[in-house]
Design an enzyme around this catalytic site. Structure first.
Site, mmCIF file in Angstrom:
data_model
loop_
_atom_site.group_PDB
_atom_site.id
_atom_site.type_symbol
_atom_site.label_atom_id
_atom_site.label_comp_id
_atom_site.label_asym_id
_atom_site.label_seq_id
_atom_site.Cartn_x
_atom_site.Cartn_y
_atom_site.Cartn_z
ATOM 1 N N CYS A 80 -9.344 1.511 3.273
ATOM 2 C CA CYS A 80 -8.148 2.182 2.766
ATOM 3 C C CYS A 80 -7.932 3.528 3.455
ATOM 4 O O CYS A 80 -6.872 3.792 4.014
ATOM 5 C CB CYS A 80 -8.253 2.377 1.262
ATOM 6 S SG CYS A 80 -6.866 3.283 0.549
ATOM 7 N N HIS A 122 20.351 15.765 -14.027
ATOM 8 C CA HIS A 122 21.366 15.228 -13.117
ATOM 9 C C HIS A 122 21.620 16.222 -11.992
ATOM 10 O O HIS A 122 21.730 17.416 -12.256
ATOM 11 C CB HIS A 122 22.666 14.973 -13.877
ATOM 12 C CG HIS A 122 23.788 14.512 -13.006
ATOM 13 N ND1 HIS A 122 23.891 13.202 -12.571
ATOM 14 C CD2 HIS A 122 24.850 15.187 -12.465
ATOM 15 C CE1 HIS A 122 24.973 13.097 -11.819
ATOM 16 N NE2 HIS A 122 25.570 14.286 -11.746
ATOM 17 N N GLY A 133 -14.801 6.206 2.338
ATOM 18 C CA GLY A 133 -13.375 5.954 2.188
ATOM 19 C C GLY A 133 -12.974 4.525 2.468
ATOM 20 O O GLY A 133 -11.885 4.088 2.093
ATOM 21 N N TYR A 173 3.120 -7.655 2.592
ATOM 22 C CA TYR A 173 3.366 -6.216 2.494
ATOM 23 C C TYR A 173 2.760 -5.452 3.671
ATOM 24 O O TYR A 173 3.344 -4.464 4.136
ATOM 25 C CB TYR A 173 2.865 -5.659 1.158
ATOM 26 C CG TYR A 173 1.364 -5.545 1.004
ATOM 27 C CD1 TYR A 173 0.717 -4.357 1.294
ATOM 28 C CD2 TYR A 173 0.597 -6.619 0.545
ATOM 29 C CE1 TYR A 173 -0.662 -4.239 1.144
ATOM 30 C CE2 TYR A 173 -0.768 -6.508 0.398
ATOM 31 C CZ TYR A 173 -1.391 -5.315 0.704
ATOM 32 O OH TYR A 173 -2.756 -5.200 0.565
#
Length: 466
Positions: A41, A440, A38, A181
């Site tokens: 990350c 909507h 992994g 970020y």
């Protein structure tokens, strides 16, 4: 059936995706990583940070219920259960990845790999003799590590983005150095969980190294400050002095001197290449990086490199696609990756996400571009969710109304950006979006509203806002 063999060094998102794709193409695949599957990350970056961001956002949402007369009582936050839940999540995800590799007949080895030649590596594992392997091709996917300048003193309360999740308690005052970020996400997460946070950035705005987020920086700073975070831009950290094992004294270029009990360095990342002995494979660096062609192939034809080692976009999903591009080339198929068409996401709240061309890039390409905005303050769904900060900003060709790119700042931007990504891939125009029926109330309606503005007959001046 192909008889080609492939060694992949690095088990992060890129190496993992490449291994599965290569196995599907009937290559004999060996995946080597010296740590858990992994990569950064899963284990120290994307997933842990988004876990903490999710919890802090849920807490903020719960506390906001008081505005509607629903009282939520918060005694205190215990970090221990959060860490345990995070660790259980990571363990589950690692198990799934390992099972997928096993099912695909990918050989998994744990250890540190070093080149012996362009086709041969030696693996060093603890308590085991070195093992040599040879393959037709080798794919490098070793990722990166956080930059820690040597000028900083050693201290148990000095952290980077890899180590911050080893905390056993919430810091009462966390200082985050770096407004990119990573710094913004972690500042947001810890402030939401109750830490006092000071975010320091030397550039004039947050997210300064990412031009696609130029319009987002001020909104994020305003939102952070509204929630009680201290944000200093145009500010440098001049001195860090340990007071004891739990406290630091910091001196800044803006004249402020203060104490904190945790300092997080978010100053960028550097490629993991030092332990590979790349010179034995005939590889050389240019300005500290490997150079690859459009197929992710290095100057040595049998060696490919992906992800943070070479990518202009050091993101997990980019590395995964680059891995697939490299494997395709190895098996005789030509694939490519168009970097502007890949979503770039920032998981703060408000979120920010971008895809496609920026206004400047469109102008440089000779396009007559118009920019249309739709603000969340006009959205009934955003209003009922009490998340009205931000906007949709969509770039389109002024003549054809073909969508060229865009930026979303606001609720669920990192999900909604894929509407734009699909539109780019499909070559959609504003008319196609306007003629689609959107439910909507939804946040996605903002896309349609922005595109309706694109079809107005107002004249657009170069660089203007429609």
């Amino acid at each position: 059936m192909s008889s080609k063999s492939l060694i992949i060094i690095g088990g992060g998102p890129g190496g993992y995706a490449a291994a599965l794709d290569a196995a599907r193409r009937k290559l004999r695949v060996t995946l080597i990583d010296q740590q858990d599957i992994g990569g950064a990350c899963l284990n120290r970056g994307c997933i842990p940070s988004k876990f903490f961001l999710s919890k802090s956002k849920r807490l903020a949402d719960a506390l906001h219920l008081a505005d509607a007369g629903i009282q939520v009582r918060l005694e205190h936050i215990r970090l221990g259960p959060l860490i345990e839940q995070k660790n259980n999540l990571l363990s589950t995800l690692r198990q799934r990845m390992e099972q997928a590799l096993k099912s695909a007949s990918v050989e998994r080895l744990t250890g540190q790999a070093r080149f012996l030649s362009a086709h041969r590596v030696e693996i060093h594992a603890s308590e085991k003799p070195p093992q040599q392997l040879e393959a037709d091709a080798i794919l490098l996917a070793t990722g990166s590590t956080p930059l820690i300048p040597k000028t900083f003193p050693k201290s148990p309360v000095l952290f980077n983005s890899d180590s911050i999740f080893s905390l056993d308690r919430l810091p009462s005052h966390l200082v985050v150095l770096g407004g990119g970020y990573i710094g913004c996400e972690l500042a947001c997460a810890f402030q939401g969980l109750g830490s006092k946070v000071t975010l320091i950035e030397k550039e004039p705005r947050l997210l300064a190294t990412q031009p696609e987020f130029e319009a987002a920086g001020a909104i994020l700073q305003r939102a952070f400050e509204k929630r009680g975070m201290t944000v200093w831009t145009r500010t440098e950290l001049k001195a860090v002095t340990p007071i004891d094992d739990q406290h630091l004294r910091l001196q800044c270029s803006n004249g402020e001197t203060f104490e904190a009990n945790a300092l997080l360095l978010a100053l960028g990342r550097a490629p993991n290449l030092g332990s590979l002995d790349i010179e034995k494979a005939g590889l050389a660096l240019e300005k500290g990086r490997l150079i690859v062609n459009a197929s992710m192939q290095t100057s040595v034809p049998s060696i490919y490199a992906i992800g943070d080692l070479v990518s202009p976009l050091p993101l997990a999903h980019v590395a995964s696609r680059e891995g697939e591009v490299a494997v395709a080339h190895l098996t005789g198929e030509k694939r490519s990756i168009t970097y502007p068409d890949i979503p770039r996401c920032i998981y703060t709240w408000p979120e920010a996400a971008s895809v496609g061309l920026t206004e400047e890039q469109a102008k440089q390409a000779g396009l007559n571009v118009r920019v249309d905005r739709y603000h969340w303050a006009a959205s009934s769904k955003a209003m009922l969710e009490q998340e009205t900060e931000g906007f949709w900003m969509i770039l389109s060709d002024a003549a054809t109304h073909k969508i060229l790119g865009g930026l979303i700042v606001g609720p669920h931007a990192t999900e909604l950006i894929h509407l734009l990504a699909l539109s780019l891939r499909a070559g959609l125009t504003a008319r196609a979006v306007v003629d689609t029926v959107f439910a909507h109330p939804t946040l996605a309606e903002g896309f349609q509203e922005a595109m309706a503005r694109s079809l107005t007959t107002r004249s657009i001046t170069p660089g203007g806002r429609g």
